[in-house]
Write a protein that holds these residues in place. Structure first.
Motif, PDB file in Angstrom:
ATOM      1  N   UNK A 168       0.981  -1.245  -0.056  1.00  0.00           N
ATOM      2  CA  UNK A 168       0.048  -0.200   0.373  1.00  0.00           C
ATOM      3  C   UNK A 168       0.585   1.206  -0.170  1.00  0.00           C
ATOM      4  N   UNK A 169       1.285   1.856  -1.357  1.00  0.00           N
ATOM      5  CA  UNK A 169       1.476   3.031  -1.060  1.00  0.00           C
ATOM      6  C   UNK A 169       1.218   4.323   0.114  1.00  0.00           C
ATOM      7  N   UNK A 170       0.641   4.531   0.743  1.00  0.00           N
ATOM      8  CA  UNK A 170       0.220   5.302   1.299  1.00  0.00           C
ATOM      9  C   UNK A 170       0.855   4.559   2.760  1.00  0.00           C
ATOM     10  N   UNK A 171       0.445   4.211   3.187  1.00  0.00           N
ATOM     11  CA  UNK A 171       0.191   3.509   4.108  1.00  0.00           C
ATOM     12  C   UNK A 171       1.586   2.548   4.805  1.00  0.00           C
ATOM     13  N   UNK A 172       2.074   2.221   3.443  1.00  0.00           N
ATOM     14  CA  UNK A 172       3.280   1.380   4.335  1.00  0.00           C
ATOM     15  C   UNK A 172       4.403   2.349   3.724  1.00  0.00           C
ATOM     16  N   UNK A 173       4.672   3.618   2.550  1.00  0.00           N
ATOM     17  CA  UNK A 173       5.524   3.597   2.025  1.00  0.00           C
ATOM     18  C   UNK A 173       5.633   4.424   2.503  1.00  0.00           C
ATOM     19  N   UNK A 174       5.247   5.789   2.075  1.00  0.00           N
ATOM     20  CA  UNK A 174       4.467   6.977   2.492  1.00  0.00           C
ATOM     21  C   UNK A 174       4.440   7.357   4.021  1.00  0.00           C
ATOM     22  N   UNK A 205       2.156  -5.851  -7.087  1.00  0.00           N
ATOM     23  CA  UNK A 205       2.422  -6.527  -7.481  1.00  0.00           C
ATOM     24  C   UNK A 205       0.525  -6.250  -8.777  1.00  0.00           C
ATOM     25  N   UNK A 206      -0.309  -5.037  -8.302  1.00  0.00           N
ATOM     26  CA  UNK A 206      -1.005  -5.498  -9.266  1.00  0.00           C
ATOM     27  C   UNK A 206      -1.317  -4.404 -10.776  1.00  0.00           C
ATOM     28  N   UNK A 207      -0.054  -3.277 -10.985  1.00  0.00           N
ATOM     29  CA  UNK A 207       0.122  -2.786 -12.540  1.00  0.00           C
ATOM     30  C   UNK A 207       1.931  -2.880 -12.437  1.00  0.00           C
ATOM     31  N   UNK A 208       1.859  -2.121 -13.314  1.00  0.00           N
ATOM     32  CA  UNK A 208       3.538  -2.222 -14.490  1.00  0.00           C
ATOM     33  C   UNK A 208       4.292  -0.518 -13.410  1.00  0.00           C
ATOM     34  N   UNK A 209       3.157   0.410 -12.363  1.00  0.00           N
ATOM     35  CA  UNK A 209       3.917   1.587 -12.474  1.00  0.00           C
ATOM     36  C   UNK A 209       4.292   1.235 -11.421  1.00  0.00           C
ATOM     37  N   UNK A 210       5.552   1.841 -11.711  1.00  0.00           N
ATOM     38  CA  UNK A 210       7.227   2.317 -10.467  1.00  0.00           C
ATOM     39  C   UNK A 210       7.440   4.134 -10.053  1.00  0.00           C
ATOM     40  N   UNK A 211       7.512   3.882  -8.717  1.00  0.00           N
ATOM     41  CA  UNK A 211       7.509   5.201  -7.973  1.00  0.00           C
ATOM     42  C   UNK A 211       8.788   4.905  -7.595  1.00  0.00           C
ATOM     43  N   UNK A 212       9.506   6.355  -6.991  1.00  0.00           N
ATOM     44  CA  UNK A 212      10.749   6.322  -7.062  1.00  0.00           C
ATOM     45  C   UNK A 212      11.494   7.180  -6.994  1.00  0.00           C
ATOM     46  N   UNK A 213      12.351   7.440  -4.834  1.00  0.00           N
ATOM     47  CA  UNK A 213      12.314   8.980  -4.691  1.00  0.00           C
ATOM     48  C   UNK A 213      13.514   8.355  -3.825  1.00  0.00           C
ATOM     49  N   UNK A 214      14.280   9.457  -3.454  1.00  0.00           N
ATOM     50  CA  UNK A 214      15.583   8.812  -1.986  1.00  0.00           C
ATOM     51  C   UNK A 214      14.741   7.818  -1.377  1.00  0.00           C
ATOM     52  N   UNK A 256       7.731  -5.409  -8.356  1.00  0.00           N
ATOM     53  CA  UNK A 256       6.779  -5.599  -8.987  1.00  0.00           C
ATOM     54  C   UNK A 256       6.126  -7.184  -8.408  1.00  0.00           C
ATOM     55  N   UNK A 257       8.165  -7.819  -7.960  1.00  0.00           N
ATOM     56  CA  UNK A 257       7.311  -9.494  -7.166  1.00  0.00           C
ATOM     57  C   UNK A 257       8.437  -9.566  -6.009  1.00  0.00           C
ATOM     58  N   UNK A 258       8.129 -10.338  -5.034  1.00  0.00           N
ATOM     59  CA  UNK A 258       9.502 -10.188  -3.830  1.00  0.00           C
ATOM     60  C   UNK A 258      10.449 -11.044  -4.418  1.00  0.00           C
ATOM     61  N   UNK A 259      10.918 -11.727  -5.462  1.00  0.00           N
ATOM     62  CA  UNK A 259      12.245 -12.023  -5.684  1.00  0.00           C
ATOM     63  C   UNK A 259      12.592 -10.970  -6.488  1.00  0.00           C
ATOM     64  N   UNK A 260      12.475 -10.137  -6.784  1.00  0.00           N
ATOM     65  CA  UNK A 260      13.276  -8.552  -7.189  1.00  0.00           C
ATOM     66  C   UNK A 260      14.103  -8.527  -6.288  1.00  0.00           C
ATOM     67  N   UNK A 261      13.517  -8.659  -4.659  1.00  0.00           N
ATOM     68  CA  UNK A 261      14.405  -7.767  -3.526  1.00  0.00           C
ATOM     69  C   UNK A 261      14.996  -8.813  -3.382  1.00  0.00           C
ATOM     70  N   UNK A 262      15.013 -10.051  -3.757  1.00  0.00           N
ATOM     71  CA  UNK A 262      15.922 -11.463  -2.916  1.00  0.00           C
ATOM     72  C   UNK A 262      16.948 -11.236  -3.696  1.00  0.00           C
ATOM     73  N   UNK A 263      16.813 -11.345  -5.061  1.00  0.00           N
ATOM     74  CA  UNK A 263      17.431 -10.497  -6.301  1.00  0.00           C
ATOM     75  C   UNK A 263      19.176  -9.740  -5.407  1.00  0.00           C
TER      76      UNK A 263
END
Length: 165
Positions: free
Chosen positions: A120-126, A140-149, A155-162
């Motif tokens: 959840x972008x607002x409650x978890x990230x912001x 996991x729902x869309x291809x949207x990516x957001x990044x900031x400092x 988009x999948x937990x395996x990306x963090x594992x890698x």
């Protein structure tokens, strides 16, 4: 995609749709559901992270208490990797900057020593970013990516594992 792993002493994970599949049609605590499932890649990721970091659950779940959450996690073999569970029932807080500050205070950690992972972008990230905790948005729902400092997107937990190997 994460290009550089986040150095963290503690990983804070959201529960529903981050570590375990959530079913918004259910009104009972997850432990009472007939079927429960871990998110794809959750078990492998927690196994890997547990070798070098502490893992906590930071959930805004309102229908489950700590005991019920632990029992649901145990049904999919994730509970063994979760050191502490922070939820509305045991903190008295909904997910907000105050919730994350409560966790940092309880663990005696500065914000830079933790990383929040959630869907959840607002409650978890912001909300985590608001007090200086770096965060990873699991979208996991869309291809949207957001990044900031202080945050990035996977988009999948395996990306963090890698990224942390």
């Amino acid at each position: 995609m994460i290009t550089k792993p986040q150095p963290a002493l503690v990983y804070l994970f959201d529960w529903g749709n981050t570590l375990m599949l959530d079913d918004s049609n259910q009104s009972l605590p997850m432990v009472e559901w007939r079927q429960v499932a871990a998110m794809d890649g959750a078990l492998a990721l927690l196994k890997l992270l547990s070798q070098s970091s502490r893992i906590m659950l930071a959930t805004g779940a309102a229908t489950s208490n700590e005991t019920q959450i632990r029992a649901a996690l145990d049904r999919v073999d994730l509970g063994q990797y979760i050191e502490r569970i922070y939820c509305q029932a045991n903190t008295g807080l909904t997910k907000s900057a105050a919730f994350y500050q409560f966790i940092l205070d309880d663990l005696s950690l500065p914000p830079c020593a933790a990383v929040m992972v959630g869907d959840h972008f607002d409650k978890d990230i912001l909300a985590a970013n608001a007090i200086g905790i770096p965060a990873i948005w699991l979208n996991t729902q869309t291809k949207e990516s957001r990044s900031a400092p202080l945050h990035c997107t996977i988009h999948h937990l395996a990306e963090l594992e890698i990224a942390i190997q």
